[in-house]
Design a protein around this motif. Structure first.
Motif, PDB file in Angstrom:
ATOM      1  N   THR A   8      13.936  37.356 -26.607  1.00 18.39           N
ATOM      2  CA  THR A   8      12.837  36.806 -25.832  1.00 18.39           C
ATOM      3  C   THR A   8      12.213  37.915 -25.006  1.00 18.39           C
ATOM      4  N   PRO A   9      10.893  38.104 -25.113  1.00 15.74           N
ATOM      5  CA  PRO A   9      10.260  39.152 -24.311  1.00 15.74           C
ATOM      6  C   PRO A   9      10.328  38.796 -22.825  1.00 15.74           C
ATOM      7  N   VAL A  10      10.617  39.776 -21.998  1.00 17.54           N
ATOM      8  CA  VAL A  10      10.733  39.558 -20.563  1.00 17.54           C
ATOM      9  C   VAL A  10       9.355  39.702 -19.935  1.00 17.54           C
ATOM     10  N   LYS A  11       8.970  38.695 -19.164  1.00 15.24           N
ATOM     11  CA  LYS A  11       7.700  38.709 -18.456  1.00 15.24           C
ATOM     12  C   LYS A  11       7.981  38.660 -16.972  1.00 15.24           C
ATOM     13  N   THR A  12       7.003  39.042 -16.176  1.00  9.69           N
ATOM     14  CA  THR A  12       7.186  39.035 -14.727  1.00  9.69           C
ATOM     15  C   THR A  12       6.165  38.117 -14.071  1.00  9.69           C
ATOM     16  N   TYR A  13       6.464  37.743 -12.851  1.00  9.07           N
ATOM     17  CA  TYR A  13       5.535  36.978 -12.028  1.00  9.07           C
ATOM     18  C   TYR A  13       5.722  37.433 -10.592  1.00  9.07           C
ATOM     19  N   ASP A  14       4.722  37.211  -9.766  1.00  9.05           N
ATOM     20  CA  ASP A  14       4.776  37.633  -8.366  1.00  9.05           C
ATOM     21  C   ASP A  14       5.638  36.649  -7.581  1.00  9.05           C
ATOM     22  N   ARG A  15       6.856  37.051  -7.288  1.00  5.01           N
ATOM     23  CA  ARG A  15       7.817  36.168  -6.613  1.00  5.01           C
ATOM     24  C   ARG A  15       7.423  35.854  -5.172  1.00  5.01           C
ATOM     25  N   THR A  16       6.527  36.654  -4.588  1.00  6.24           N
ATOM     26  CA  THR A  16       6.080  36.378  -3.222  1.00  6.24           C
ATOM     27  C   THR A  16       4.948  35.355  -3.197  1.00  6.24           C
ATOM     28  N   GLN A  17       4.266  35.172  -4.335  1.00  6.01           N
ATOM     29  CA  GLN A  17       3.117  34.267  -4.395  1.00  6.01           C
ATOM     30  C   GLN A  17       3.365  33.000  -5.218  1.00  6.01           C
ATOM     31  N   LYS A  18       4.378  33.025  -6.107  1.00  5.09           N
ATOM     32  CA  LYS A  18       4.609  31.892  -6.999  1.00  5.09           C
ATOM     33  C   LYS A  18       6.066  31.481  -7.019  1.00  5.09           C
ATOM     34  N   LYS A  19       6.284  30.188  -7.280  1.00  7.72           N
ATOM     35  CA  LYS A  19       7.635  29.634  -7.344  1.00  7.72           C
ATOM     36  C   LYS A  19       7.781  28.894  -8.680  1.00  7.72           C
ATOM     37  N   PRO A  20       8.859  29.136  -9.446  1.00  5.74           N
ATOM     38  CA  PRO A  20       9.036  28.445 -10.723  1.00  5.74           C
ATOM     39  C   PRO A  20       9.292  26.955 -10.518  1.00  5.74           C
ATOM     40  N   ALA A  21       8.727  26.146 -11.425  1.00  4.22           N
ATOM     41  CA  ALA A  21       8.883  24.699 -11.319  1.00  4.22           C
ATOM     42  C   ALA A  21       8.765  24.059 -12.694  1.00  4.22           C
ATOM     43  N   VAL A  22       9.281  22.831 -12.787  1.00  4.97           N
ATOM     44  CA  VAL A  22       9.125  22.012 -13.988  1.00  4.97           C
ATOM     45  C   VAL A  22       8.436  20.730 -13.549  1.00  4.97           C
ATOM     46  N   LYS A  23       7.302  20.468 -14.168  1.00  5.06           N
ATOM     47  CA  LYS A  23       6.529  19.265 -13.874  1.00  5.06           C
ATOM     48  C   LYS A  23       6.889  18.228 -14.933  1.00  5.06           C
ATOM     49  N   ALA A  24       7.388  17.065 -14.502  1.00  2.00           N
ATOM     50  CA  ALA A  24       7.836  16.033 -15.433  1.00  2.00           C
ATOM     51  C   ALA A  24       7.047  14.747 -15.206  1.00  2.00           C
ATOM     52  N   SER A  25       6.698  14.082 -16.287  1.00  2.00           N
ATOM     53  CA  SER A  25       5.997  12.808 -16.222  1.00  2.00           C
ATOM     54  C   SER A  25       7.027  11.685 -16.144  1.00  2.00           C
ATOM     55  N   ILE A  26       6.861  10.792 -15.201  1.00  2.00           N
ATOM     56  CA  ILE A  26       7.774   9.655 -15.068  1.00  2.00           C
ATOM     57  C   ILE A  26       7.588   8.692 -16.242  1.00  2.00           C
ATOM     58  N   CYS A  27       6.356   8.508 -16.681  1.00  2.00           N
ATOM     59  CA  CYS A  27       6.044   7.542 -17.750  1.00  2.00           C
ATOM     60  C   CYS A  27       6.496   8.022 -19.128  1.00  2.00           C
ATOM     61  N   THR A  28       6.093   9.234 -19.506  1.00  2.00           N
ATOM     62  CA  THR A  28       6.346   9.698 -20.869  1.00  2.00           C
ATOM     63  C   THR A  28       7.569  10.590 -20.996  1.00  2.00           C
ATOM     64  N   GLY A  29       8.036  11.143 -19.892  1.00  2.00           N
ATOM     65  CA  GLY A  29       9.173  12.043 -19.939  1.00  2.00           C
ATOM     66  C   GLY A  29       8.803  13.463 -20.343  1.00  2.00           C
ATOM     67  N   GLU A  30       7.507  13.717 -20.554  1.00  7.97           N
ATOM     68  CA  GLU A  30       7.059  15.056 -20.941  1.00  7.97           C
ATOM     69  C   GLU A  30       7.312  16.041 -19.803  1.00  7.97           C
ATOM     70  N   LYS A  31       7.788  17.241 -20.165  1.00  9.10           N
ATOM     71  CA  LYS A  31       8.082  18.274 -19.175  1.00  9.10           C
ATOM     72  C   LYS A  31       7.288  19.534 -19.487  1.00  9.10           C
ATOM     73  N   VAL A  32       6.766  20.153 -18.446  1.00 10.83           N
ATOM     74  CA  VAL A  32       6.023  21.401 -18.581  1.00 10.83           C
ATOM     75  C   VAL A  32       6.581  22.387 -17.565  1.00 10.83           C
ATOM     76  N   ALA A  33       6.939  23.574 -18.035  1.00 13.03           N
ATOM     77  CA  ALA A  33       7.443  24.624 -17.141  1.00 13.03           C
ATOM     78  C   ALA A  33       6.271  25.490 -16.706  1.00 13.03           C
ATOM     79  N   GLY A  34       6.330  25.949 -15.479  1.00 13.41           N
ATOM     80  CA  GLY A  34       5.263  26.794 -14.969  1.00 13.41           C
ATOM     81  C   GLY A  34       5.584  27.295 -13.575  1.00 13.41           C
ATOM     82  N   PHE A  35       4.535  27.586 -12.831  1.00 13.92           N
ATOM     83  CA  PHE A  35       4.694  28.139 -11.486  1.00 13.92           C
ATOM     84  C   PHE A  35       3.770  27.441 -10.506  1.00 13.92           C
TER      85      PHE A  35
END
Length: 73
Positions: A8-35
């Motif tokens: 897996t290629p390693v990517k970076t993000y600005d840890r001072t400006q962004k926080k990792p999170a998973v957004k999940a739908s209560i209805c459909t159960g769909e999950k999206v990873a992001g910041f």
């Protein structure tokens, strides 16, 4: 061994400006990873999570531990 596991290629993000999170739908159960942008509070979609292996790939890609991820409903 005939096939090698893809690294897996390693990517970076600005840890001072962004926080990792998973957004999940209560209805459909769909999950999206992001910041989450810490200044504006906006969520930036990175990838759809369909299985545990997708989640592992996201964690490896950005060198994140599961404890660092916030869940958003």
């Amino acid at each position: 061994m005939l096939f090698k596991k893809k690294k897996t290629p390693v990517k970076t993000y600005d840890r001072t400006q962004k926080k990792p999170a998973v957004k999940a739908s209560i209805c459909t159960g769909e999950k999206v990873a992001g910041f989450i942008d810490l200044t504006s509070g906006k969520f930036e979609d990175i990838m759809l999570i369909r299985s545990g292996s997708d989640m592992q790939r996201f964690l490896e890609m950005y060198q994140i531990t599961e404890q660092d991820i916030e869940k958003i409903w």
